[in-house]
Design an enzyme around this catalytic site. Structure first.
Site, PDB file in Angstrom:
ATOM      1  N   ASP A  95       1.663  -9.829  -1.145  1.00 53.02           N
ATOM      2  CA  ASP A  95       1.915 -11.137  -1.410  1.00 53.02           C
ATOM      3  C   ASP A  95       1.483 -12.213  -0.287  1.00 53.02           C
ATOM      4  OD1 ASP A  95       2.192 -10.295  -3.985  1.00 53.02           O
ATOM      5  OD2 ASP A  95       4.463 -10.626  -4.049  1.00 53.02           O
ATOM      6  N   GLU A 121       8.131  -0.162  -4.415  1.00 52.38           N
ATOM      7  CA  GLU A 121       8.775   0.171  -3.156  1.00 52.38           C
ATOM      8  C   GLU A 121      10.155   0.738  -3.468  1.00 52.38           C
ATOM      9  OE1 GLU A 121       6.037  -2.562  -2.847  1.00 52.38           O
ATOM     10  OE2 GLU A 121       7.792  -3.076  -4.126  1.00 52.38           O
ATOM     11  N   ASP A 154       2.075  -1.788  -8.922  1.00 52.71           N
ATOM     12  CA  ASP A 154       2.695  -2.614  -8.182  1.00 52.71           C
ATOM     13  C   ASP A 154       4.132  -2.614  -8.144  1.00 52.71           C
ATOM     14  OD1 ASP A 154       3.260  -4.957  -6.565  1.00 52.71           O
ATOM     15  OD2 ASP A 154       2.970  -6.429  -8.636  1.00 52.71           O
TER      16      ASP A 154
END
Length: 894
Positions: A563, A448, A445
């Site tokens: 999300d 980015e 996770d």
């Protein structure tokens, strides 16, 4: 032409009034083509592009000249166009990440290129002003055309010439306004699956929730599929990892790429079907990785399972509620101070957590843990950090020091996965941790990269903190040309700084590569390293779930949409995002069922599990701030879950066969209707239904307070998989009953679907007998059906047809003159025979006459099997069969 000029100018005016960076629209740079050198056997050519007219707007920097223009025919079908600085090397996606023919190495060879069949595409060009066009040879249709268009009675252009600067590249293509474009992810799109006119897609990996629509999200895919008349399709890929805006023109007659660096590295895929395009695209960027069999079961997660007892409670309650559960997940709750590869010694002590995982494995279940890329620097005795420092694998500031950021553990360093040594270090950390907790997969996770701070340089004062998104580092921001480039993409939907809440664009990767160029690759490189690590450590097929993805990520990881929110809008959006992901080469994809952010409602969870039960990757996940939303909490949701997941588990052999097909062909598992029915133009606008493979249509409810759903059925006969009721469609919309406990799932004529018995785990499903569902058309001229079945251990690292390790079966059925036959053709049947798999039941839909006799391999079995004909619903059931899956057979009825 005058009308086009007005519309184009209107777009410019809107951009200027909004303060947008549409400066490229005003450019007048012009190149002329010269020095053409053709390759042997008409496999391409190369040339120089000389600048003959500079841009009028120098705020973007000077134009580069000369340029190297290379055209190659590759793999006998795709066209590769490469435009870069002739004199100086520029950043491009590393060949180590996406292996492909090296354009410079091959362009100078004089050896004969192998003949891969007839060329499907042609390239034409204008020398002055330079422009090129890609044309389909069979009908002369222009697929991509960058040639400038001169305005009437003027020497200026209304369709811009190509621009090539150090930090600004622009190129446009003309399009017919009847084209339908799909792709250019990742973003949440309320307009549906098809790209709308007059909209810009910004491609820059960004940690912003999927609840935000029409903004850049976690992944970057500069690739689209263009569907034209009669479903003829082609694909366009710009292999470039820099941030960019891609603007679809006001009237749908142009598409413009504006990129902040790199090169023009275009690939054109001829199709001519959308299926062929995806196959050609994934042949280049990488076929999807095979997923373990167990990963197609249901998964449960929540940020907020605070200890092992809560994990165990959830698993037990799934079982008590008779809801299937294959995999239990833990979010960052399990970590010691949010440090990777650690467990909380109080809430998740290693002996207790390991015992829980062992229990899961004994029950045929699995366990997945989250890992974030940020490595805490707050603890001097942290082995993962110290080993990383020793190997010197962290990202660097401009001054050569390790770059400091902040995420959940507080101050962190970030591994540089472009550094070959990092994979070795990462694999070692995975191995050490796996020896403590034998997890089955990893969830990566925040890659980015997400950063709670913004700054070119950040320092830490030694205070220990963590678990807070407020930035506590001392950061300074310098306005270099990389932190503040001359062209500002529409980042976050408001032209935010590209370094906002991520690492600085001046940060250096291995061999001096700048974050400015490599930003969109971080999640991709971490996926590669994690897949490598898990495969080596477990010696089994890897399961990795990544948030940030790029072209080719599907070859290494699964993906979820991030999300989302607990709303019906988010439920609807999930379908289009998942379908787009499949078209982009990541077929194992899902969305957080019941919604990640927000409490949602009982009705929403009902409808979401009815939809999510048929996502390729089916997982419920929610935020620590929500009330619990497990499927067993509400009685009505429990019933919906039992019903929908019960069907999914019966369909696991079908899902797993599609997994094999995705790996060998690139095809998505969840498919848009136009992907399967290209001749039906209505399917281009169907947004909230989807197909699993070519055969099974899911028509979910995605709005509140309704008891019916209007669904589109392409031409043919469709049978409801719950009650076997039939819809005969001429290509029409139907209003279907959909009370709260019902989801409509139909199977299409001409299909043979292998099924097994439902169970609470995929492990138990694999031990059950098979049923073959044979579906005939009501049209007597089309009484044929086919299907396939792939079987292996579900965990072998390599997936393929191999003696003793797998079996592949093709099923063919036909009815003619009152006689029917169902036969199987088996390749490498030993594996299926060793497993003892049998086909116990054959259910035939579309027949309305009871057979007088049934034989298997020419031996009558009429008296030894049970034959049932349901008159209300034309179906024939042959049960009590003992057909070995691993042996070819012919079943005949008269």
């Amino acid at each position: 032409m005058a009308e086009k000029r007005v519309e184009f100018c209107a777009l410019v005016v809107v951009g200027l009034l909004m303060g947008c960076s549409f400066v490229g629209l005003l450019s007048e740079a012009t190149y002329v083509l010269s020095s053409i050198q053709e390759y042997p056997n008409k496999q391409g050519f190369e040339a120089e592009l000389e600048l003959i007219q500079h841009t009028t707007n120098l705020t973007l920097g000077p134009d580069i000249t000369p340029l190297h223009f290379i055209v190659r025919l590759e793999e006998g079908s795709r066209v590769h166009i490469y435009i870069s600085d002739y004199s100086n090397s520029r950043w491009e996606v590393p060949y180590s990440l996406i292996p492909r023919p090296k354009v410079y190495a091959e362009s100078t060879t004089t050896t004969t290129t192998k003949d891969n069949g007839p060329n499907l595409l042609a390239i034409t060009y204008t020398k002055k002003p330079f422009g090129f066009a890609i044309t389909r040879i069979s009908n002369g249709e222009v697929l991509f055309n960058s040639t400038p268009i001169a305005a009437e009675s003027s020497s200026s252009s209304i369709f811009n010439a190509m621009v090539f600067k150090d930090q600004y590249l622009e190129i446009s293509t003309q399009l017919p306004n009847t084209a339908s474009l799909f792709g250019l992810g990742e973003s949440t799109r309320p307009d549906g699956l098809k790209l709308p006119h007059n909209q810009t897609s910004t491609l820059f990996a960004t940690d912003t929730g999927a609840v935000n629509v029409n903004v850049d999200l976690y992944g970057s895919y500069p690739y689209y599929i263009d569907v034209r008349e009669k479903g003829v399709a082609h694909g366009v890929l710009l292999l470039n990892s820099n941030g960019m805006d891609v603007t679809y023109g006001l009237d749908g007659t142009s598409l413009t790429f504006r990129v902040v660096g790199g090169i023009f590295d275009f690939y054109f895929f001829p199709g001519p079907s959308a299926k062929a395009v995806v196959a050609q695209y994934t042949q280049l960027v990488g076929r999807p990785a095979p997923m373990p069999y167990w990963s197609f079961g249901f998964h449960q997660c929540r940020w907020g399972y605070r200890n092992v007892s809560m994990d165990r409670y959830v698993v037990e309650h799934f079982k008590e509620a008779n809801i299937p559960l294959d995999t239990m997940w833990n979010d960052i709750d399990y970590m010691d101070e949010y440090k990777d590869f650690t467990t909380d010694p109080i809430q998740f002590p290693i002996p207790e957590l390991r015992a829980f995982v062992d229990e899961l494995h004994e029950n045929g279940q699995h366990y997945v843990m989250i890992i974030d890329p940020g490595i805490s620097i707050a603890y001097s005795d942290y082995g993962t950090l110290n080993r990383g420092l020793k190997d010197d694998i962290f990202l660097k500031n401009q001054n050569g020091e390790d770059y400091i950021g902040q995420v959940w553990p507080g101050p962190v360093y970030f591994p540089d996965f472009l550094n070959p040594k990092t994979t070795q270090w990462w694999t070692n950390e995975v191995a050490i941790f796996h020896n403590q907790i034998p997890f089955d997969g990893l969830w990566i996770d925040m890659n980015e990269i997400s950063n709670f701070c913004t700054g070119t340089f950040c320092s830490w004062n030694g205070t220990i903190f963590g678990g807070d998104t407020t930035c506590y580092l001392d950061c300074t921001l310098t306005h270099t040309k990389f932190d503040d480039p001359p062209y500002r993409i529409n980042h976050y939907g408001d032209y935010a700084d590209i370094g906002y809440k991520t690492i600085a664009m001046t940060v250096q990767h291995y061999n001096g590569a700048l974050e400015y160029n490599a930003h969109n690759l971080y999640g991709f490189t971490e996926s590669i390293a994690t897949n490598t690590a898990i495969t080596k450590v477990r010696n089994k097929r890897a399961f990795v779930l990544a948030r940030s993805t790029f072209l080719g990520s599907g070859a290494h990881t699964a993906h979820w949409t991030g999300d989302n929110g607990a709303t019906f809008d988010d439920l609807a959006y999930s379908i289009t995002t998942i379908l787009t992901s499949g078209l982009e080469g990541v077929p194992m994809v899902g969305a957080d069922i019941c919604g990640y952010a927000g409490n949602g409602t009982e009705e929403l969870c009902n409808r979401w599990i009815q939809t999510g039960a048929f996502y390729p990757f089916s997982r419920a996940h929610s935020n620590i701030q929500n009330v619990p939303k497990e499927l067993y909490i509400w009685k009505s949701v429990t019933l919906s879950a039992q019903r929908a997941l019960g069907l999914r588990y019966r369909l696991l052999p079908y899902f797993y066969t599609l997994n094999y097909e995705a790996h060998i062909s690139g095809y998505p598992i969840a498919r848009a209707l136009f992907f399967v029915f290209p001749d039906d133009p209505v399917t281009l606008d169907v947004n909230y239904q989807f197909l699993i493979g070519d055969s099974i249509l899911v028509s979910p409810v995605v709005t509140s307070n309704v008891t019916s759903v209007t669904a589109y059925f392409p031409k043919g006969s469709w049978y409801n998989l719950f009650d076997l009721s039939r819809i005969d469609s001429h290509g029409s919309w139907f209003k279907l009953a959909a009370p709260l406990e019902v989801v409509n799932v139909h199977v299409y004529e001409g299909s043979i679907v292998p099924m097994q018995e439902s169970a609470l785990t995929s492990t138990l499903v694999r031990k059950s007998p098979f049923t073959l569902l044979v579906v005939f058309s009501r049209d007597e001229s089309k009484l044929t059906a086919t299907g396939e079945l792939f079987l292996d251990s579900g965990d072998d690292i390599v997936i393929g047809i191999e003696q003793g390790k797998s079996s592949f079966i093709t099923f063919i059925a036909k009815v003619e003159g009152g006689c029917g036959i169902l036969k199987s053709q088996v390749v490498e049947g030993d594996y299926a025979k060793e497993q003892g798999w049998i086909i116990e039941t054959v259910m035939i839909l579309g027949l309305d006459k009871l057979p007088n006799s049934v034989s298997i391999n020419s031996v009558s079995v009429t008296s030894s099997i049970h034959i049932t004909l349901t008159k209300d619903i034309p179906s024939l059931e042959l049960s009590g069969l003992k057909l070995y899956v691993g042996e070819s057979f012919e079943l005949e009825w008269k």
